[in-house]
Each structure stands twice: as structure tokens, then as C-alpha cells.
Write an enzyme that holds these catalytic residues in place. Structure first.
Site, PDB file in Angstrom:
ATOM      1  CE1 TYR A  69      39.800  58.677  38.550  1.00 21.59           C
ATOM      2  CE2 TYR A  69      42.006  59.472  38.060  1.00 21.59           C
ATOM      3  CZ  TYR A  69      41.118  58.830  38.909  1.00 21.59           C
ATOM      4  OH  TYR A  69      41.557  58.361  40.118  1.00 21.59           O
ATOM      5  CE  LYS A  84      37.692  55.075  37.819  1.00 26.53           C
ATOM      6  NZ  LYS A  84      38.903  54.357  38.222  1.00 26.53           N
ATOM      7  CG  ASP A 131      48.028  49.590  43.053  1.00 27.31           C
ATOM      8  OD1 ASP A 131      47.014  49.618  43.771  1.00 27.31           O
ATOM      9  OD2 ASP A 131      48.227  50.389  42.126  1.00 27.31           O
ATOM     10  CG  HIS A 144      42.998  51.012  41.207  1.00 29.01           C
ATOM     11  ND1 HIS A 144      43.808  52.117  41.090  1.00 29.01           N
ATOM     12  CD2 HIS A 144      43.739  50.077  41.851  1.00 29.01           C
ATOM     13  CE1 HIS A 144      44.976  51.867  41.655  1.00 29.01           C
ATOM     14  NE2 HIS A 144      44.960  50.634  42.122  1.00 29.01           N
TER      15      HIS A 144
END
Length: 181
Positions: free
Chosen positions: A132, A72, A170, A62
Site C-alpha cells: 500500500y 491509502k 491488536d 488501523h
């Protein structure tokens, strides 16, 4: 905090100094001054995310595009995952290359994934809690992704194919060749 740059420029593995004794352990998981000095740039994290997944879950590659691109800092609170970062910067000498690192509650390693990268992970333990920090807010219109089994990326998720669990969303992602970066 020990910081090591990976083969992908700007992508770092961070290992905290853990103080253990008979009572347990303590470590500083994030300090803005130390972190910014370690990665050589000022990152202002504005959003924290957390997920819980069972063994075999693969969260595909992603990313966010344009002004909503995100850096991130990822880590595992419980369990064990194989974490994947893919360089999607088209002007990069490592475009289309990826790194894989095991992150776990036990090793306490973190991975800094800069803007311009895709990110995903597979769950190797019975369950995993994943955390995250993001330096930009999520924007649905700017989200993108690459299918987990893209032959060009050739990612080894360290799971038997019959144990892999992927969301329908996904499964519908394009390959790198067809992704809108």
C-alpha cells in the site's frame, strides 16, 4: 483503469486494464494523473508499505489521526485477502459503516481508502503479500485502532473464529465506541 465509488463516499475500487498474451500480462498499477482524475482530488503518495502474512491473520482496523491522517491505495501482490475500510469521519452519514472487498493477485483490484477511514484485512489464502501507498508519513503518536471483533462494526472476516490470528497489540485495541478518533 475502471474506478467505482463504494457506498462510503470517497472510497473507491480501482480495476486496471490488464493486457494478456501467451507471454504473460502487463498492466499499469499506478499513474498519478489517471489516479487523481479518477478519485477527483490530488493525492501525493509519500510512503510505500508492504507486509507478508499467513492464512488466518487479521490485521485489525488501523488509522492515523489529526495532521498525520493517511489516505491509502492498497493491493495484493500475491495471495488473497478480504480488505476492510471503515468510515471513521464523525460528520459523515456513513460513520461506523464498512465495506469489504476481496483483493487478490488474480483480480488485481485496488482499494483507495481516504483520510478519516480505518483499514484492516484478513488473509484468505495460504499466504499473502500486501502492498500500500500512503499520502502521509507514519507517526506512532497518531496511530489508533479498533478491535477486529467489535460488535458494533460486526465485520465478517470470512474466516472460522478458530483460525483467526491477531497480534497481541491488536487484541488490546478498543471498540469503536471507545476509540479516540
Amino acid at each position: 483503469m475502471k474506478t467505482t465509488e463504494t457506498k462510503l463516499k470517497g472510497c473507491f475500487v480501482l480495476e486496471p486494464i490488464v493486457f494478456k498474451d501467451d507471454r504473460g500480462y502487463f498492466f499499469e498499477s499506478f499513474n498519478a494523473n489517471t489516479f487523481n482524475a479518477s478519485v477527483g482530488q490530488k493525492i501525493n503518495f509519500v510512503q510505500d508499505n508492504q507486509s507478508f502474512s499467513s492464512k488466518g491473520v487479521v490485521r485489525a482496523i488501523h488509522y492515523q489521526t489529526g495532521e498525520f491522517a493517511q489516505a491509502k491505495l492498497v493491493r495484493v501482490l500475491s495471495g488473497r485477502v478480504l480488505d476492510i475500510a471503515v468510515d471513521l469521519r464523525q460528520d459523515s452519514s456513513t460513520f461506523g459503516q464498512h465495506i469489504a472487498i476481496e483483493l487478490s493477485a488474480e483480480n488485481k483490484k485496488q482499494l483507495f481508502v481516504p483520510r478519516g477511514f480505518g483499514h484492516g484485512f484478513s488473509v484468505l489464502s495460504d499466504t499473502a503479500e500486501f502492498f500500500y501507498k500512503c499520502d502521509n508519513f507514519y507517526n506512532k503518536a497518531s496511530e489508533g485502532g479498533i478491535i477486529y471483533n467489535d460488535p458494533e462494526l460486526n465485520i465478517d472476516w470470512k474466516l472460522p473464529i478458530n483460525e483467526i490470528k491477531v497480534s497481541q497489540k491488536d487484541l488490546e485495541l478498543p471498540t469503536l465506541e471507545h476509540a479516540q478518533l
